[in-house]
Scaffold this active site. Structure first.
Site, PDB file in Angstrom:
ATOM      1  N   GLY A  13      -9.297   8.738   0.102  1.00 43.77           N
ATOM      2  CA  GLY A  13      -9.008   8.331  -0.986  1.00 43.77           C
ATOM      3  C   GLY A  13      -7.202   7.143  -1.628  1.00 43.77           C
ATOM      4  O   GLY A  13      -6.757   7.544  -0.894  1.00 43.77           O
ATOM      5  N   MET A  14      -7.715   5.926  -2.123  1.00 44.18           N
ATOM      6  CA  MET A  14      -6.639   5.079  -2.195  1.00 44.18           C
ATOM      7  C   MET A  14      -7.394   4.809  -3.816  1.00 44.18           C
ATOM      8  O   MET A  14      -8.041   4.492  -4.026  1.00 44.18           O
ATOM      9  CB  MET A  14      -7.118   3.680  -1.226  1.00 44.18           C
ATOM     10  CG  MET A  14      -7.525   4.127   0.130  1.00 44.18           C
ATOM     11  SD  MET A  14      -7.838   2.504   1.409  1.00 44.18           S
ATOM     12  CE  MET A  14      -6.516   1.543   1.193  1.00 44.18           C
ATOM     13  N   GLY A  16      -3.854   2.097  -4.339  1.00 46.34           N
ATOM     14  CA  GLY A  16      -3.369   1.035  -4.927  1.00 46.34           C
ATOM     15  C   GLY A  16      -2.274   1.007  -4.403  1.00 46.34           C
ATOM     16  O   GLY A  16      -1.316  -0.136  -4.816  1.00 46.34           O
ATOM     17  N   GLY A  17      -1.729   3.114  -3.942  1.00 51.39           N
ATOM     18  CA  GLY A  17      -0.221   2.755  -3.208  1.00 51.39           C
ATOM     19  C   GLY A  17       0.391   1.794  -2.494  1.00 51.39           C
ATOM     20  O   GLY A  17      -0.868   1.916  -1.021  1.00 51.39           O
ATOM     21  N   VAL A  18       1.407   2.327  -2.167  1.00 49.52           N
ATOM     22  CA  VAL A  18       2.006   2.418   0.002  1.00 49.52           C
ATOM     23  C   VAL A  18       1.204   3.220   0.556  1.00 49.52           C
ATOM     24  O   VAL A  18       1.021   3.252   1.519  1.00 49.52           O
ATOM     25  CB  VAL A  18       3.277   1.636  -0.263  1.00 49.52           C
ATOM     26  CG1 VAL A  18       4.130   2.633  -0.833  1.00 49.52           C
ATOM     27  CG2 VAL A  18       3.705   1.389   1.138  1.00 49.52           C
ATOM     28  N   ASP A  19       1.640   4.111  -0.209  1.00 48.91           N
ATOM     29  CA  ASP A  19       1.477   5.906   0.566  1.00 48.91           C
ATOM     30  C   ASP A  19       0.176   6.462   1.595  1.00 48.91           C
ATOM     31  O   ASP A  19      -0.763   6.111   2.412  1.00 48.91           O
ATOM     32  CB  ASP A  19       1.526   6.633  -0.240  1.00 48.91           C
ATOM     33  CG  ASP A  19       3.171   6.980  -0.491  1.00 48.91           C
ATOM     34  OD1 ASP A  19       3.987   6.346   0.140  1.00 48.91           O
ATOM     35  OD2 ASP A  19       3.508   7.615  -1.732  1.00 48.91           O
ATOM     36  N   MET A  39     -10.364   5.641  -6.555  1.00 50.20           N
ATOM     37  CA  MET A  39     -11.111   6.920  -7.517  1.00 50.20           C
ATOM     38  C   MET A  39     -10.816   6.538  -8.654  1.00 50.20           C
ATOM     39  O   MET A  39      -9.472   6.590  -9.105  1.00 50.20           O
ATOM     40  CB  MET A  39     -10.694   8.006  -6.971  1.00 50.20           C
ATOM     41  CG  MET A  39     -10.703   8.587  -6.124  1.00 50.20           C
ATOM     42  SD  MET A  39     -10.382  10.868  -6.385  1.00 50.20           S
ATOM     43  CE  MET A  39      -8.917   9.835  -4.673  1.00 50.20           C
ATOM     44  N   CYS A 104      -5.612  17.836 -11.581  1.00 49.77           N
ATOM     45  CA  CYS A 104      -5.710  17.226 -10.428  1.00 49.77           C
ATOM     46  C   CYS A 104      -6.565  16.756  -9.023  1.00 49.77           C
ATOM     47  O   CYS A 104      -7.552  16.026  -8.911  1.00 49.77           O
ATOM     48  CB  CYS A 104      -6.014  15.567 -10.587  1.00 49.77           C
ATOM     49  SG  CYS A 104      -6.729  14.091 -10.432  1.00 49.77           S
ATOM     50  N   GLY A 128      -3.224  10.233   0.697  1.00 43.54           N
ATOM     51  CA  GLY A 128      -1.596  10.276   1.359  1.00 43.54           C
ATOM     52  C   GLY A 128      -0.820  10.919   0.834  1.00 43.54           C
ATOM     53  O   GLY A 128       0.484  10.881   0.478  1.00 43.54           O
ATOM     54  N   CYS A 200      -0.789  10.075 -14.750  1.00 48.32           N
ATOM     55  CA  CYS A 200      -1.444   8.618 -14.096  1.00 48.32           C
ATOM     56  C   CYS A 200      -2.341   8.255 -15.917  1.00 48.32           C
ATOM     57  O   CYS A 200      -1.847   7.031 -15.700  1.00 48.32           O
ATOM     58  CB  CYS A 200      -1.982   9.161 -13.053  1.00 48.32           C
ATOM     59  SG  CYS A 200      -3.851  10.304 -13.319  1.00 48.32           S
TER      60      CYS A 200
END
Length: 371
Positions: A13-14, A16-19, A39, A104, A128, A200
């Site tokens: 699961g990505m 768009g953050g650095v982690d 997601m 979530c 992440g 979020c």
């Protein structure tokens, strides 16, 4: 028989953050067959008409292209609305303070997303999160991430054996500065992107403005427990136990804090002093209990607990009332235990599970949080 990494499909699961970017990079470097999934859980067009999810997905695309893995976007908006946002509103309507991140993880990231990943032929999912999974003594255990400041097991307390058996947390052994450094060294597009904070689906918006779009505010009286009126409140849902800011009570002396809510009469109770005894509880009833282990628990056992994220561990005794209810006796009184929030249990580094705080008592008397 264990598969070799290149035969093992991991769907990550990505966000768009650095982690999650570095987590994907690490899996790729370890030789796994990696697929990135973005997601989309919320239609989050901001006040300026900009959809921040589009920006985040563009970052996911760029990172996946940089590290050479395929990517997809999957829409979970309906599941998110039904399972997370509806719960969020219901809790506020009941005068409680919910934790949507816990829900979530339970309903979306480790249920809807996990099921979707398995349909793509995944052997594992990855995220992440700062946490670790270990297989010990014939079962899966969830351990704190080594970065004490970033550990996220608090939010993962509803996971169980089934999810952990299919989950990887590539960042669990790393600290945040190392992750930033790895992202920079690899030239990832997200290397300097700031971490997202807050809930979020609210993003940078004003919390009161956001909530008032969905729940009608009911202003009422702000008073002490002895009945001295100190002002008006904007609606009980906007306040949480222990809150200091935004009360608008002037004068000299100690600062004022929210110490209780009376839902029936629509009264917000306030009193002075950070260490006011009205803010301290020593016994909690909690429900929606989840244990990471499937093994039977003792009827009573000692461990430590966190009653909010980033709180120090507190010594407690847990008594099992029934399958879905526990009583928690605190070694020392604890400040601002808040109905609706998660209480999460630990044995050293091992996260044992968690529950939702329902009722708070001090010396056998229920605190007037939700009268």
């Amino acid at each position: 028989m264990n598969k070799l990494p290149h035969e093992t499909r991991v769907v990550i699961g990505m966000s768009g953050g650095v982690d999650s970017s570095v987590a994907a990079l690490l899996l790729k470097e370890q030789g796994y067959d990696v697929i990135g999934i973005f997601m989309k859980n919320w239609d989050d067009t901001d006040e300026n008409g900009v959809c921040t999810a589009t920006e985040d997905y563009n970052d996911v695309i760029e990172v996946c292209n940089q590290i050479g893995i395929p990517y997809y976007a999957v829409n979970f908006e309906k599941q998110y609305w039904d399972k997370v946002f509806t719960y969020f509103l219901d809790e506020y309507r009941a005068g409680r303070t919910p934790n949507p991140d816990v829900m979530c993880n339970k309903e979306i990231k480790f249920k809807a997303f996990l099921e979707h990943a398995m349909a793509l032929g995944a052997d594992y999912v990855a995220t992440g999160h700062y946490a670790r999974v270990a297989y010990m003594d014939g079962e899966y255990k969830m351990l704190r991430g080594v970065d004490d400041n970033k550990d996220q097991t608090y939010f993962l307390n509803q996971l169980g054996q089934e999810q952990l058996s299919k989950t990887m947390f590539p960042l669990g052994e790393l600290k945040k500065p190392q992750i930033r450094e790895m992202a920079k060294e690899a030239g990832l597009a997200t290397a300097t992107k700031k971490d997202s904070t807050g809930i979020c689906f609210i993003g940078e918006r004003n919390f009161k403005d956001f909530l008032s779009n969905y729940l009608p505010a009911q202003p009422g009286v702000m008073q002490t427990l002895s009945g001295e009126v100190k002002g008006k409140h904007d609606g009980l849902m906007y306040y949480t136990i222990g809150q200091r800011h935004g009360l608008g009570i002037g004068g000299n002396g100690d600062p004022w804090f929210v110490v209780g809510k009376n839902l029936k009469e629509n009264i917000l109770y306030v009193d002075q002093g950070f260490h006011n005894e009205l803010l301290y509880g020593d016994e909690v009833i909690a429900t929606n209990v989840n244990w990471v282990s499937d093994r039977a628990k003792e009827k009573e056992f000692k461990c430590t607990a966190k009653f909010r994220y980033r709180q120090e561990d507190n010594g407690v005794t847990v008594q099992i009332v029934d399958e879905n209810t526990i009583r928690i006796l605190c070694d020392e009184p604890i400040r601002a235990i808040t109905p609706g929030q998660a209480v999460v249990f630990y044995d050293g580094d091992e996260c044992l599970g968690g529950a939702t705080i329902d009722e708070v008592y001090r010396s056998g008397e229920q605190l007037d949080y939700l009268g």
